[in-house]
Structures are given as structure tokens and as C-alpha cells.
Design a protein around this motif. Structure first.
Motif, short mmCIF file in Angstrom:
data_model
loop_
_atom_site.label_atom_id
_atom_site.label_comp_id
_atom_site.label_asym_id
_atom_site.label_seq_id
_atom_site.Cartn_x
_atom_site.Cartn_y
_atom_site.Cartn_z
N SER A 105 -7.17 7.45 15.05
CA SER A 105 -6.20 6.89 13.88
C SER A 105 -6.74 6.64 12.64
O SER A 105 -8.24 6.32 12.92
CB SER A 105 -5.57 5.60 14.64
N LEU A 106 -6.17 6.31 11.59
CA LEU A 106 -6.62 5.78 10.35
C LEU A 106 -5.60 5.15 9.81
O LEU A 106 -4.43 5.10 9.75
CB LEU A 106 -7.25 7.04 9.40
N ARG A 107 -6.24 4.20 8.98
CA ARG A 107 -4.85 3.35 8.12
C ARG A 107 -5.32 3.69 6.87
O ARG A 107 -6.61 3.11 6.40
CB ARG A 107 -4.74 1.78 8.36
N LEU A 108 -4.62 4.09 5.90
CA LEU A 108 -4.76 4.42 4.38
C LEU A 108 -4.22 3.41 3.61
O LEU A 108 -3.25 2.66 4.31
CB LEU A 108 -4.16 5.78 4.06
N SER A 109 -4.88 2.71 2.62
CA SER A 109 -4.47 1.70 1.75
C SER A 109 -4.33 2.37 0.40
O SER A 109 -5.04 3.35 0.04
CB SER A 109 -5.56 0.63 1.80
N CYS A 110 -3.55 1.67 -0.20
CA CYS A 110 -3.23 2.11 -1.61
C CYS A 110 -3.21 0.65 -2.47
O CYS A 110 -2.12 0.05 -2.40
CB CYS A 110 -2.05 3.04 -1.81
N ALA A 111 -4.17 0.29 -3.31
CA ALA A 111 -4.01 -0.69 -4.14
C ALA A 111 -3.21 -0.37 -5.36
O ALA A 111 -3.53 0.37 -6.09
CB ALA A 111 -5.15 -1.27 -4.50
N VAL A 112 -2.32 -1.23 -5.58
CA VAL A 112 -1.23 -0.91 -6.62
C VAL A 112 -1.68 -2.17 -7.85
O VAL A 112 -1.56 -3.42 -7.46
CB VAL A 112 0.18 -1.17 -6.02
N SER A 113 -1.45 -2.03 -8.88
CA SER A 113 -1.67 -2.78 -10.32
C SER A 113 -1.02 -2.42 -11.32
O SER A 113 -0.68 -1.19 -11.36
CB SER A 113 -3.15 -3.16 -10.61
N GLY A 114 -0.32 -3.13 -11.91
CA GLY A 114 0.09 -2.96 -13.34
C GLY A 114 1.76 -3.01 -13.44
O GLY A 114 2.32 -3.25 -14.37
N TYR A 115 2.43 -3.18 -12.23
CA TYR A 115 3.72 -3.43 -12.26
C TYR A 115 3.98 -4.98 -12.32
O TYR A 115 3.27 -5.72 -12.15
CB TYR A 115 4.29 -3.14 -10.85
N THR A 116 5.20 -5.30 -13.13
CA THR A 116 5.27 -6.45 -13.62
C THR A 116 6.37 -7.21 -12.33
O THR A 116 6.25 -8.56 -12.37
CB THR A 116 5.92 -6.64 -14.73
N SER A 117 6.56 -6.56 -11.27
CA SER A 117 7.38 -7.07 -10.26
C SER A 117 7.26 -6.16 -9.00
O SER A 117 6.41 -5.21 -9.10
CB SER A 117 8.76 -7.24 -10.35
N SER A 118 7.69 -6.50 -7.77
CA SER A 118 7.79 -5.72 -6.54
C SER A 118 8.92 -4.82 -6.53
O SER A 118 9.18 -4.12 -5.72
CB SER A 118 7.63 -6.84 -5.32
N GLY A 119 9.61 -4.64 -7.56
CA GLY A 119 10.84 -3.82 -7.71
C GLY A 119 10.76 -2.28 -7.92
O GLY A 119 11.01 -1.92 -8.98
N TYR A 120 10.07 -1.64 -7.23
CA TYR A 120 9.87 -0.33 -7.15
C TYR A 120 9.33 0.38 -5.64
O TYR A 120 9.24 -0.32 -4.86
CB TYR A 120 8.38 0.12 -8.09
N SER A 121 9.68 1.58 -5.74
CA SER A 121 9.42 2.45 -4.51
C SER A 121 8.17 2.91 -4.46
O SER A 121 7.75 3.50 -5.57
CB SER A 121 10.86 3.31 -4.02
N MET A 122 7.57 3.41 -3.32
CA MET A 122 6.34 3.82 -3.33
C MET A 122 6.60 5.02 -2.09
O MET A 122 7.36 4.89 -1.41
CB MET A 122 5.31 3.01 -2.72
N GLY A 123 5.44 5.85 -2.22
CA GLY A 123 5.41 7.09 -1.34
C GLY A 123 4.05 7.60 -0.93
O GLY A 123 3.26 7.17 -1.65
N TRP A 124 4.08 8.12 0.08
CA TRP A 124 2.78 8.65 0.48
C TRP A 124 2.97 10.28 0.60
O TRP A 124 4.02 10.85 1.16
CB TRP A 124 2.30 8.35 1.77
N PHE A 125 1.98 11.01 0.11
CA PHE A 125 2.17 12.52 0.06
C PHE A 125 0.91 13.05 0.67
O PHE A 125 -0.24 12.35 0.55
CB PHE A 125 2.49 13.25 -1.37
#
Length: 127
Positions: A17-37
């Protein structure tokens, strides 16, 4: 400027198993959707899963990953995750996180609807 940075990839044996992470910066709020490809060698990039700011989720119907992946996010930590279990050699790919523009709360498995992309993290699964 929105920036995405994946981590957590590596070389593992089948069944692991693996857990991938994605550090997010630059949005001004949490109002956005994200995806993995992901993009396997010699193949087109394909969607894996999408999550919005309140935790609604959709997964690809692809039989190859169905039931083995879990997408999640921690808005307080500005981090997106992808848990992949029972890894198979065919999971070998570069995995990318992607973000829609702020205010876009809809879930999507369509690449063109994502504005921001990370550089990817490589997952290699050996048999």
C-alpha cells in the motif's frame, strides 16, 4: 499563485500500500475541488478520483482501481491524499494531483476542467 506538490510515491512490491500526499498552497479558501490522475508508461493520463471541499467523492469506474483507492483531504492542513491498497504492477504510473479554479466545487474526472497541476510522484510496483 496556486501550487501543488505531490509526495509519497516510491517502489513497492505487489500487494503493498501507499498513501500519496499533495500539499496545496495559494488558494484563498477551501472552496475548490481536487482530483488525482495517473499516467502509466505509454498510456494516456487517466482520472482516478475527485473530491470537493465538503468531502463529496467520485471515483473512476475503471475496474483496474475500483475498490482499492481512497481519496481524502484535510482542509486544515491544505493536503490532499490518495490511499492505494493491494497494489498491482499495472498501478505503476506517475500520479498527479490537480485542482480546479477557486469556487469550482463540482466533482470532475475530466482533465480539462482542472486548472492547476502538480509535477507528479512516481509509483512503481514490482511483482
Amino acid at each position: 499563485e496556486v501550487q501543488l506538490a505531490e509526495s509519497g510515491g516510491g517502489s513497492v512490491q505487489a500487494g503493498g500500500s501507499l498513501r500519496l500526499s499533495c500539499a496545496v498552497s495559494g488558494y484563498t479558501s477551501s472552496g475548490y475541488s481536487m482530483g488525482w490522475f495517473r499516467q502509466a508508461p505509454g498510456k494516456e493520463r487517466e482520472a482516478v478520483a475527485s473530491i470537493n471541499s465538503i468531502g463529496n467523492i467520485i471515483y473512476t469506474d475503471s475496474v483496474s482501481v475500483k475498490g482499492r483507492v481512497t481519496i481524502s483531504r484535510d482542509n486544515a492542513k491544505n493536503t490532499l491524499y490518495l490511499q492505494i491498497n493491494s497494489l498491482k504492477p499495472e498501478d505503476t504510473a506517475m500520479y498527479y494531483c490537480a485542482g480546479r479554479s477557486e469556487g469550482r466545487l463540482g466533482l470532475s474526472l475530466t482533465q480539462s476542467e482542472y486548472l492547476y497541476w502538480g509535477q507528479g510522484t512516481q509509483v512503481t510496483v514490482s511483482s
